[in-house]
Design a protein around this motif. Structure first.
Motif, PDB file in Angstrom:
ATOM      1  N   PRO A   7      63.864  62.697  29.559  1.00  0.00           N
ATOM      2  CA  PRO A   7      62.697  63.488  29.148  1.00  0.00           C
ATOM      3  C   PRO A   7      62.963  64.991  29.260  1.00  0.00           C
ATOM      4  CG  PRO A   7      62.013  61.678  30.536  1.00  0.00           C
ATOM      5  CD  PRO A   7      63.514  61.717  30.594  1.00  0.00           C
ATOM      6  N   THR A  40      59.594  62.475  25.433  1.00  0.00           N
ATOM      7  CA  THR A  40      60.406  61.333  25.841  1.00  0.00           C
ATOM      8  C   THR A  40      61.271  60.762  24.718  1.00  0.00           C
ATOM      9  OG1 THR A  40      58.549  59.857  25.388  1.00  0.00           O
ATOM     10  CG2 THR A  40      58.782  60.663  27.660  1.00  0.00           C
ATOM     11  N   ASP A  41      61.192  61.348  23.522  1.00  0.00           N
ATOM     12  CA  ASP A  41      61.974  60.876  22.382  1.00  0.00           C
ATOM     13  C   ASP A  41      62.904  61.992  21.913  1.00  0.00           C
ATOM     14  OD1 ASP A  41      62.222  58.808  20.039  1.00  0.00           O
ATOM     15  OD2 ASP A  41      61.925  60.775  19.079  1.00  0.00           O
ATOM     16  N   GLU A  42      64.158  61.676  21.718  1.00  0.00           N
ATOM     17  CA  GLU A  42      65.150  62.698  21.356  1.00  0.00           C
ATOM     18  C   GLU A  42      64.852  63.371  20.023  1.00  0.00           C
ATOM     19  OE1 GLU A  42      69.991  63.268  21.376  1.00  0.00           O
ATOM     20  OE2 GLU A  42      69.157  61.246  21.441  1.00  0.00           O
ATOM     21  N   ASP A  44      61.893  63.706  18.581  1.00  0.00           N
ATOM     22  CA  ASP A  44      60.721  64.558  18.799  1.00  0.00           C
ATOM     23  C   ASP A  44      61.111  65.835  19.535  1.00  0.00           C
ATOM     24  OD1 ASP A  44      59.022  62.772  17.554  1.00  0.00           O
ATOM     25  OD2 ASP A  44      58.342  61.853  19.429  1.00  0.00           O
TER      26      ASP A  44
END
Length: 102
Positions: A7, A40-42, A44
Motif C-alpha cells: 500500500p 492498495t492497487d498498483e 490506481d
C-alpha cells in the motif's frame, strides 16, 4: 521476480509553504497523513501519482510512499516518512507544536 505491491500514499511538498502534503481520495491535499488516501492497487497508485503530478501549482515532487493501514488512517512504514510527517527536528514548531497527528 518483481516484488509484491505494498500500500502507498501520494505525498509531496506544498509549493508555497513547503509543508509535507498528502493526496486525499477526493483529489484535495491535506497536511495530515491520517486523512490521506491509502492506495492498495498498483495501477490506481500510478494513476493517483499522475493526478498529483498534474498539479504543479500546488505540489512539488510528488511520489508514492509506502504506508500501512492504522487505527486512525494510513501510517508510515519507513523512518523517512515518519520524519517527514513530524516536520523539522531542530526545535518545536509547526506540526511538532500540535501533537494531534504526530
Amino acid at each position: 521476480m518483481a516484488r509484491a505491491f505494498t500500500p502507498k500514499v501520494v505525498t509531496a511538498n506544498d509549493l508555497l509553504e513547503g509543508d509535507v502534503i498528502y493526496l486525499t481520495a477526493d483529489n484535495s491535499w491535506t497536511r495530515s497523513l491520517s486523512a490521506a488516501e491509502l492506495i492498495t492497487d498498483e495501477a490506481d497508485a500510478q494513476l493517483r501519482l499522475l493526478e498529483a503530478q498534474s498539479q504543479p501549482k500546488i505540489a512539488v515532487g510528488p511520489y508514492l510512499a509506502d504506508a500501512k493501514a492504522g487505527a486512525n488512517g494510513p501510517e508510515p512504514t519507513h523512518f523517512r516518512e515518519e520524519f517527514r510527517r513530524t516536520g523539522p527536528s531542530n526545535y518545536d514548531h509547526g506540526k511538532q507544536e500540535a501533537t494531534a497527528d504526530v
